[in-house]
Design a protein around this motif. Structure first.
Motif, mmCIF file in Angstrom:
data_model
loop_
_atom_site.group_PDB
_atom_site.id
_atom_site.type_symbol
_atom_site.label_atom_id
_atom_site.label_comp_id
_atom_site.label_asym_id
_atom_site.label_seq_id
_atom_site.Cartn_x
_atom_site.Cartn_y
_atom_site.Cartn_z
ATOM 1 N N ARG A 89 0.791 -1.105 -0.094
ATOM 2 C CA ARG A 89 -0.005 0.087 0.054
ATOM 3 C C ARG A 89 1.017 0.976 -0.346
ATOM 4 O O ARG A 89 0.590 1.820 -0.447
ATOM 5 N N ILE A 90 2.084 1.027 1.161
ATOM 6 C CA ILE A 90 2.466 2.685 0.556
ATOM 7 C C ILE A 90 3.595 2.910 -0.596
ATOM 8 O O ILE A 90 3.520 3.544 -0.495
ATOM 9 N N ARG A 91 3.992 1.721 -0.966
ATOM 10 C CA ARG A 91 5.140 1.464 -2.295
ATOM 11 C C ARG A 91 3.686 2.450 -3.666
ATOM 12 O O ARG A 91 3.955 2.810 -3.903
ATOM 13 N N LEU A 92 2.343 1.504 -3.807
ATOM 14 C CA LEU A 92 1.150 1.981 -4.233
ATOM 15 C C LEU A 92 1.209 3.239 -4.616
ATOM 16 O O LEU A 92 1.197 4.449 -5.233
ATOM 17 N N LYS A 93 0.821 3.619 -2.914
ATOM 18 C CA LYS A 93 0.515 4.802 -2.796
ATOM 19 C C LYS A 93 1.585 6.588 -3.313
ATOM 20 O O LYS A 93 1.580 7.118 -3.951
ATOM 21 N N ALA A 94 3.149 5.812 -3.628
ATOM 22 C CA ALA A 94 4.497 6.724 -3.215
ATOM 23 C C ALA A 94 3.865 6.887 -5.058
ATOM 24 O O ALA A 94 3.937 7.628 -5.126
ATOM 25 N N TRP A 95 4.000 5.226 -5.861
ATOM 26 C CA TRP A 95 3.883 5.442 -7.189
ATOM 27 C C TRP A 95 3.191 6.473 -7.147
ATOM 28 O O TRP A 95 3.218 7.264 -8.394
ATOM 29 N N ARG A 96 1.780 6.370 -7.004
ATOM 30 C CA ARG A 96 0.462 7.224 -7.193
ATOM 31 C C ARG A 96 0.766 8.437 -7.306
ATOM 32 O O ARG A 96 0.515 10.172 -7.403
ATOM 33 N N GLY A 97 1.925 9.076 -6.329
ATOM 34 C CA GLY A 97 2.150 10.469 -6.189
ATOM 35 C C GLY A 97 1.657 11.107 -4.514
ATOM 36 O O GLY A 97 1.291 12.215 -4.050
ATOM 37 N N ASP A 98 0.763 10.261 -4.007
ATOM 38 C CA ASP A 98 0.257 10.570 -2.338
ATOM 39 C C ASP A 98 1.916 10.861 -1.690
ATOM 40 O O ASP A 98 1.237 11.702 -0.179
ATOM 41 N N TYR A 99 2.461 11.461 -1.857
ATOM 42 C CA TYR A 99 3.944 11.722 -0.699
ATOM 43 C C TYR A 99 4.816 12.309 -1.441
ATOM 44 O O TYR A 99 5.532 12.617 -1.104
ATOM 45 N N ARG A 100 4.835 13.325 -3.161
ATOM 46 C CA ARG A 100 5.011 13.858 -2.462
ATOM 47 C C ARG A 100 4.857 15.346 -2.269
ATOM 48 O O ARG A 100 3.522 15.944 -1.708
ATOM 49 N N LEU A 101 5.568 15.408 -0.468
ATOM 50 C CA LEU A 101 5.615 16.282 0.819
ATOM 51 C C LEU A 101 6.745 17.551 0.446
ATOM 52 O O LEU A 101 7.645 17.251 -0.070
#
Length: 78
Positions: free
Chosen positions: A63-75
């Motif tokens: 789930r973390i990898r998927l969120k990173a791939w989707r760009g959810d962690y552009r912080l």
């Protein structure tokens, strides 16, 4: 305290991998992470199931990898 707040207010996983997500977010925010040794005490009454809990951890890491791939962690650092 400010770094902990910046990281943990962004954590979305409340399962086995919450700490993995916190470390991932800290890295994305540009914080340095240090390894600190601890003293581990075995608890016979622990309810950890190696197979079931390993599967949960793997699911949460995916789930973390998927969120990173989707760009959810552009912080950005606060």
């Amino acid at each position: 305290a400010a770094a902990a707040t910046a990281v943990f207010e962004r954590v979305t996983i409340d399962g086995w991998a919450f700490d993995v997500e916190a470390l991932f977010i800290a890295g994305r925010l540009g914080y340095r992470v240090s390894v600190v040794p601890i003293i581990w005490h075995y608890a016979a009454e622990s309810r950890v199931s190696p197979v079931r809990d390993a599967m949960r951890m793997a699911r949460d890491v995916m789930r973390i990898r998927l969120k990173a791939w989707r760009g959810d962690y552009r912080l950005q650092k606060p």
